[in-house]
Design a protein around this motif. Structure first.
Motif, PDB file in Angstrom:
ATOM      1  N   ARG A 360       0.821  -1.218   0.000  1.00  0.00           N
ATOM      2  CA  ARG A 360       0.000   0.000   0.000  1.00  0.00           C
ATOM      3  C   ARG A 360       0.858   1.273   0.000  1.00  0.00           C
ATOM      4  O   ARG A 360       1.887   1.353   0.653  1.00  0.00           O
ATOM      5  CB  ARG A 360      -0.927   0.002   1.211  1.00  0.00           C
ATOM      6  N   ARG A 361       0.377   2.277  -0.744  1.00  0.00           N
ATOM      7  CA  ARG A 361       1.006   3.603  -0.765  1.00  0.00           C
ATOM      8  C   ARG A 361      -0.016   4.647  -0.335  1.00  0.00           C
ATOM      9  O   ARG A 361      -1.189   4.557  -0.696  1.00  0.00           O
ATOM     10  CB  ARG A 361       1.534   3.935  -2.168  1.00  0.00           C
ATOM     11  N   VAL A 362       0.474   5.640   0.408  1.00  0.00           N
ATOM     12  CA  VAL A 362      -0.371   6.728   0.897  1.00  0.00           C
ATOM     13  C   VAL A 362       0.144   8.021   0.279  1.00  0.00           C
ATOM     14  O   VAL A 362       1.349   8.280   0.275  1.00  0.00           O
ATOM     15  CB  VAL A 362      -0.340   6.817   2.438  1.00  0.00           C
ATOM     16  N   SER A 363      -0.771   8.837  -0.238  1.00  0.00           N
ATOM     17  CA  SER A 363      -0.341  10.067  -0.903  1.00  0.00           C
ATOM     18  C   SER A 363       0.263  11.045   0.106  1.00  0.00           C
ATOM     19  O   SER A 363      -0.082  11.043   1.294  1.00  0.00           O
ATOM     20  CB  SER A 363      -1.524  10.727  -1.617  1.00  0.00           C
ATOM     21  N   THR A 364       1.145  11.895  -0.380  1.00  0.00           N
ATOM     22  CA  THR A 364       1.813  12.881   0.476  1.00  0.00           C
ATOM     23  C   THR A 364       0.810  13.850   1.090  1.00  0.00           C
ATOM     24  O   THR A 364       0.923  14.237   2.256  1.00  0.00           O
ATOM     25  CB  THR A 364       2.866  13.646  -0.343  1.00  0.00           C
ATOM     26  N   GLN A 366      -2.378  13.282   1.859  1.00  0.00           N
ATOM     27  CA  GLN A 366      -3.083  12.600   2.950  1.00  0.00           C
ATOM     28  C   GLN A 366      -2.206  12.509   4.198  1.00  0.00           C
ATOM     29  O   GLN A 366      -2.675  12.733   5.318  1.00  0.00           O
ATOM     30  CB  GLN A 366      -3.474  11.187   2.509  1.00  0.00           C
ATOM     31  N   LEU A 367      -0.940  12.157   3.983  1.00  0.00           N
ATOM     32  CA  LEU A 367      -0.027  12.007   5.111  1.00  0.00           C
ATOM     33  C   LEU A 367       0.128  13.305   5.893  1.00  0.00           C
ATOM     34  O   LEU A 367       0.114  13.306   7.134  1.00  0.00           O
ATOM     35  CB  LEU A 367       1.349  11.545   4.614  1.00  0.00           C
ATOM     36  N   TRP A 370      -2.938  14.236   7.911  1.00  0.00           N
ATOM     37  CA  TRP A 370      -2.965  13.399   9.113  1.00  0.00           C
ATOM     38  C   TRP A 370      -1.910  13.862  10.122  1.00  0.00           C
ATOM     39  O   TRP A 370      -2.184  13.940  11.324  1.00  0.00           O
ATOM     40  CB  TRP A 370      -2.708  11.936   8.697  1.00  0.00           C
ATOM     41  N   GLN A 395       5.914   9.237   2.032  1.00  0.00           N
ATOM     42  CA  GLN A 395       6.196   7.801   1.989  1.00  0.00           C
ATOM     43  C   GLN A 395       7.359   7.564   1.034  1.00  0.00           C
ATOM     44  O   GLN A 395       7.326   7.948  -0.129  1.00  0.00           O
ATOM     45  CB  GLN A 395       4.975   6.996   1.540  1.00  0.00           C
ATOM     46  N   PRO A 401       5.645  -0.685   4.040  1.00  0.00           N
ATOM     47  CA  PRO A 401       5.467   0.773   4.043  1.00  0.00           C
ATOM     48  C   PRO A 401       6.579   1.476   4.831  1.00  0.00           C
ATOM     49  O   PRO A 401       6.853   1.123   5.981  1.00  0.00           O
ATOM     50  CB  PRO A 401       4.104   0.964   4.720  1.00  0.00           C
ATOM     51  N   LEU A 425      -0.308   5.876  12.212  1.00  0.00           N
ATOM     52  CA  LEU A 425      -0.270   5.506  10.789  1.00  0.00           C
ATOM     53  C   LEU A 425      -1.024   4.206  10.550  1.00  0.00           C
ATOM     54  O   LEU A 425      -1.806   4.078   9.597  1.00  0.00           O
ATOM     55  CB  LEU A 425       1.182   5.332  10.329  1.00  0.00           C
ATOM     56  N   PHE A 429      -4.470   4.659   8.263  1.00  0.00           N
ATOM     57  CA  PHE A 429      -4.372   4.235   6.861  1.00  0.00           C
ATOM     58  C   PHE A 429      -4.538   2.732   6.687  1.00  0.00           C
ATOM     59  O   PHE A 429      -4.189   2.188   5.639  1.00  0.00           O
ATOM     60  CB  PHE A 429      -3.044   4.720   6.267  1.00  0.00           C
TER      61      PHE A 429
END
Length: 453
Positions: A360-364, A366-367, A370, A395, A401, A425, A429
């Motif tokens: 899984r990847r989380v967009s910058t 979104q990060l 959060w 990420q 991750p 995290l 996510f």
């Protein structure tokens, strides 16, 4: 690949050494003592322009069918039945034995094409000993030295005449297909006698691996291709891992090292526990190893058919997993029975779910939204009167991750605060049960103009 070739012979004639020579890697365990190989081990062999599937087998011995040696022989006979060509190996240094002659009859009765290999034929004395192999009635012996790589040209000539040719494929097309359709690599690990081989046999629907009441039957790590509901899987059955202090035998050390290598190359690792004695100290050590290697993890509770009060025990064991395995919080815990074939579908659903989380990847954006909320609800502490400043987060990669935080004085950030961020995290996510890596990097926001990381 053009056909399947099985390597057959009595114990300690050099079958595994030849197997390693043909696959170009030290995949099979090799030792001076006889009977090291027990299961059938397969690999992709290359000899000149020939590519074929090669199978290493246990040494043929006369034994009762119910004994371990008898079950090993049954595995070898299954390899003979599945092979297109048989390489019958004899040791010319030791000379022909009654066992060689008895099993030459077995190979002859199979009706399969046979190449007789006179191994350990390096030097003049070895060549002379090779002529004795004519007495087996399997045709002209091919003198080779698997240890030194001698005689492979003659082996190539013999196999070229027996193996079918396959049409050549465009290399670029093959690479694209392999990358898009690469199987998920799943390693099954655990303590000895946890039921790993029994579970893999039930998955495959055949007695492919040697099993029995004896602990420590499996020695080599065996890789097997499998299809589960249209999805390709490469299964790795491994030797049982005991406490390091108890491992004194050289062969057991090699077996454990082989299993550790399977963990490093796996995508998902199933740590199989004995449900009647779960969460022993060695189980926790194995989980720590998987976490350090950054693999996705699933806990399998095998022998579930032997426990009472299943609902109550499952709830208790899940709570225990949450308490004992905080580094992989949320890891799936799946009850199953390899012997009865129960819970395999649930296990595989958990495996593929863990694989998805691992990738899984989380967009910058979104990060950092959060991160702002986390810092507002619980700011970093001050050190020597100066507030630790966290500016930015991104990420770095997946599998597992891996996130990077940028700011000032991050080297002073307490471990309790990094745990707070990692747990956040995981929850925000949906990253249960996988290792999460967090790098602390002091410096400006790398996306600001003129800044340098």
């Amino acid at each position: 690949m053009a056909g399947t070739v099985a390597i057959i012979g009595r114990p300690n004639v050099g079958k595994s050494t030849l197997f390693n020579r043909l696959v170009g890697k030290k995949l099979a365990l090799v030792d001076d003592r006889p009977g090291v190989t027990r299961d059938r081990r397969e690999g992709e062999a290359r000899l000149g322009d020939l590519t074929f599937n090669i199978v290493d087998t246990a040494g043929l011995e006369e034994a009762d069918e119910a004994s371990l040696a008898g079950r090993m022989r049954a595995q070898t006979e299954a390899a003979i039945a599945d092979a297109d060509v048989i390489l019958f190996v004899v040791d010319v240094r030791a000379g022909l034995t009654p066992t060689d002659r008895a099993f030459a009859d077995v190979v002859r009765r199979s009706g399969k094409p046979v190449v007789l290999l006179a191994n350990k034929a390096e030097g003049g004395k070895g060549i002379e000993g090779a002529y004795e192999a004519f007495g087996l009635g399997l045709g002209d012996p091919v003198p080779i030295s698997a240890e030194h790589g001698e005689g492979l040209g003659e082996l190539y000539d013999a196999l070229e005449a027996l193996l079918p040719r396959e049409p050549e494929e465009d290399e670029d097309e093959v690479e694209e297909v392999e990358e898009a359709d690469r199987p998920v690599r799943v390693a099954i690990v655990g303590r000895p006698n946890a039921g790993k081989s029994t579970l893999v046999n039930r998955m495959l629907g055949e007695e492919r691996l040697l099993t029995g009441p004896e602990a420590g039957i499996t020695r080599d790590t065996i890789s097997l291709d499998w299809d589960w509901r249209g999805r390709r899987v490469k299964l790795f059955d491994t030797a049982g891992m005991r406490k390091r202090a108890r491992v004194e035998d050289k062969l057991e050390k090699l077996s454990v090292a082989d299993g550790l290598r399977a963990v490093r190359f796996a995508d998902v690792v199933v740590v199989l526990l004995d449900a009647t004695i779960p969460f022993e100290k060695q189980d926790l050590t194995i989980v720590d190893l998987v976490e350090r290697e950054g693999r996705a993890l699933v806990i399998g509770l095998n022998k579930w058919d032997l426990v009472a009060d299943r609902p109550g025990l499952l709830k208790e064991l899940k709570e225990e997993a949450s308490r004992l395995l905080a580094q992989v919080k949320g890891v799936p815990v799946v009850p199953l029975s390899g012997l009865a074939g129960e819970g395999i579908d649930v296990l595989m659903k958990a495996v593929f779910a863990a694989h998805d989380v691992w990738n899984r990847r989380v967009s910058t954006a979104q990060l950092n939204r959060w991160l702002g909320d986390m810092l507002a609800s619980h700011p970093p502490p001050a050190v020597a009167g100066r507030r630790i400043k966290i500016r930015y987060m991104t990420q770095v990669k997946a599998r597992p991750p891996h996130f990077a935080i940028f700011g000032n004085q991050l080297q002073e950030l307490p471990r309790s605060y990094t745990r707070y961020l990692v747990n956040g995290l995981r929850e925000a996510f949906d990253l249960p049960g996988v290792p999460i890596r967090l790098s602390l990097r002091t410096g400006k926001n790398p996306y600001e103009k003129g800044s340098r990381q």
